[in-house]
Enzyme design. Sequence first.
Site, PDB file in Angstrom:
ATOM      1  N   ASP A 105      70.265  57.021  38.665  1.00  0.00           N
ATOM      2  CA  ASP A 105      71.598  56.606  39.099  1.00  0.00           C
ATOM      3  C   ASP A 105      71.716  56.927  40.586  1.00  0.00           C
ATOM      4  O   ASP A 105      70.857  57.622  41.148  1.00  0.00           O
ATOM      5  CB  ASP A 105      72.670  57.386  38.301  1.00  0.00           C
ATOM      6  CG  ASP A 105      74.086  57.043  38.747  1.00  0.00           C
ATOM      7  OD1 ASP A 105      74.377  55.857  38.987  1.00  0.00           O
ATOM      8  OD2 ASP A 105      74.914  57.964  38.886  1.00  0.00           O
ATOM      9  N   SER A 106      72.805  56.486  41.170  1.00  0.00           N
ATOM     10  CA  SER A 106      73.064  56.811  42.573  1.00  0.00           C
ATOM     11  C   SER A 106      73.350  58.303  42.748  1.00  0.00           C
ATOM     12  O   SER A 106      73.415  58.774  43.873  1.00  0.00           O
ATOM     13  CB  SER A 106      74.273  56.023  43.065  1.00  0.00           C
ATOM     14  OG  SER A 106      75.412  56.420  42.335  1.00  0.00           O
ATOM     15  N   CYS A 161      73.369  53.053  36.012  1.00  0.00           N
ATOM     16  CA  CYS A 161      74.304  52.765  37.103  1.00  0.00           C
ATOM     17  C   CYS A 161      74.731  51.303  36.971  1.00  0.00           C
ATOM     18  O   CYS A 161      73.877  50.406  37.021  1.00  0.00           O
ATOM     19  CB  CYS A 161      73.586  53.013  38.425  1.00  0.00           C
ATOM     20  SG  CYS A 161      74.550  52.584  39.882  1.00  0.00           S
ATOM     21  N   GLU A 195      81.094  62.982  42.876  1.00  0.00           N
ATOM     22  CA  GLU A 195      79.920  63.599  43.533  1.00  0.00           C
ATOM     23  C   GLU A 195      80.299  64.928  44.196  1.00  0.00           C
ATOM     24  O   GLU A 195      79.529  65.879  44.199  1.00  0.00           O
ATOM     25  CB  GLU A 195      79.344  62.666  44.604  1.00  0.00           C
ATOM     26  CG  GLU A 195      78.500  61.524  44.078  1.00  0.00           C
ATOM     27  CD  GLU A 195      77.163  61.958  43.510  1.00  0.00           C
ATOM     28  OE1 GLU A 195      76.443  62.725  44.160  1.00  0.00           O
ATOM     29  OE2 GLU A 195      76.849  61.526  42.377  1.00  0.00           O
ATOM     30  N   CYS A 246      81.738  52.450  35.554  1.00  0.00           N
ATOM     31  CA  CYS A 246      80.880  53.187  36.492  1.00  0.00           C
ATOM     32  C   CYS A 246      80.522  54.481  35.777  1.00  0.00           C
ATOM     33  O   CYS A 246      81.398  55.124  35.171  1.00  0.00           O
ATOM     34  CB  CYS A 246      81.630  53.481  37.788  1.00  0.00           C
ATOM     35  SG  CYS A 246      80.813  54.701  38.849  1.00  0.00           S
ATOM     36  N   HIS A 258      79.908  57.338  36.768  1.00  0.00           N
ATOM     37  CA  HIS A 258      80.526  58.571  37.265  1.00  0.00           C
ATOM     38  C   HIS A 258      81.882  58.848  36.578  1.00  0.00           C
ATOM     39  O   HIS A 258      82.322  59.990  36.516  1.00  0.00           O
ATOM     40  CB  HIS A 258      80.793  58.475  38.778  1.00  0.00           C
ATOM     41  CG  HIS A 258      79.579  58.720  39.634  1.00  0.00           C
ATOM     42  ND1 HIS A 258      78.508  57.876  39.668  1.00  0.00           N
ATOM     43  CD2 HIS A 258      79.289  59.733  40.503  1.00  0.00           C
ATOM     44  CE1 HIS A 258      77.603  58.341  40.525  1.00  0.00           C
ATOM     45  NE2 HIS A 258      78.059  59.469  41.043  1.00  0.00           N
TER      46      HIS A 258
HETATM   47  N1  DGL Z   1      77.403  55.448  38.965  1.00  0.00           N
HETATM   48  C1  DGL Z   1      77.352  54.190  39.600  1.00  0.00           C
HETATM   49  C2  DGL Z   1      77.839  53.068  38.693  1.00  0.00           C
HETATM   50  O1  DGL Z   1      77.750  53.182  37.496  1.00  0.00           O
HETATM   51  C3  DGL Z   1      77.851  53.993  40.978  1.00  0.00           C
HETATM   52  C4  DGL Z   1      78.503  55.039  41.754  1.00  0.00           C
HETATM   53  C5  DGL Z   1      78.280  54.781  43.215  1.00  0.00           C
HETATM   54  O2  DGL Z   1      79.058  54.028  43.821  1.00  0.00           O
HETATM   55  O3  DGL Z   1      77.292  55.303  43.720  1.00  0.00           O
HETATM   56  O4  DGL Z   1      78.276  52.053  39.168  1.00  0.00           O
END
Ligand code: DGL
Length: 261
Positions: free
Chosen positions: A12-13, A75, A154, A186, A188
């Site tokens: 993931d990011s 992600c 984050e 997302c 996160h």
């Molecule tokens: N966790 C990521 C997602 O599911 C993206 C978060 C980011 O913008 O880095 O889209």
Amino acid sequence: MTNKDSPIGVFDSGLGGVSVLRACARLLPHEDFLFFGDSANAPYGEKTLEEVRALTLRRAKELLDRGAKAIVVACNTATSAAISLLREKYPQVPVIGIEPAVKPAAQADDSSQVIVMATPLTIHEEKYQKLAAAFCHEAGVISLPCRGLAELVEEGHREGPVIDAYLQELFLPFRHCNVEYIVLGCTHYPFVEKAIRKNFGRPVEIIDGSAGTARQLRRQLAARNLLSDRTRPGKVTFENSIPEKAEVSRQLFETEQDDGL
Ligand code: DGL
């Protein structure tokens, strides 16, 4: 050469993919996982399509070079930007992505209003636009780009005044709408689910796609005869492009496991 006992690469990011990793590890407890969070380059959701494609290809290649038998793109943003490229490039490898769980929300109820929270890039991409269009006759689909929310996660915000202020402003236009479902588009966002519920202010069903991704991973591994036969508990290794965040990911994984979320 990979085999049944090779690890599954998940990336993931940043920290968000831990929510998907958790669902995968729960469903496949004997598999080994190698989790990579690219926190140095987060947020992906506010980068250009080209940047996210390049980062995604790089991260997948690194995991494959280290012997991953399958790749989970944990992600939504990287999935919408690059999943087809990855599948073209690595046709021999199971590549599983995640996309906003619009379908279960839209089909749950005839006249429901569904808010889809996701990054600006996910919402902008054609993959999501087609998905939303496919269900707009079954439900009112409200696409809500959440610029800055993944960054707050984050930074470690889970609850408290900063996240409350962000969410209250975000939800202000929907105060009088009859919304029944919020889709977490997302990876996160599950880490701030409690804050989302609290600041939305009315009872709402919250849906995320992690369990579906885990089931798809299991199906793909089974179809290619790649499920491990081991009976010992699997190992999970955490790495991050900001090394100290690897430990944060591990703690998040264990905490969430304990919460039974
Ligand atoms: N966790 C990521 C997602 O599911 C993206 C978060 C980011 O913008 O880095 O889209």
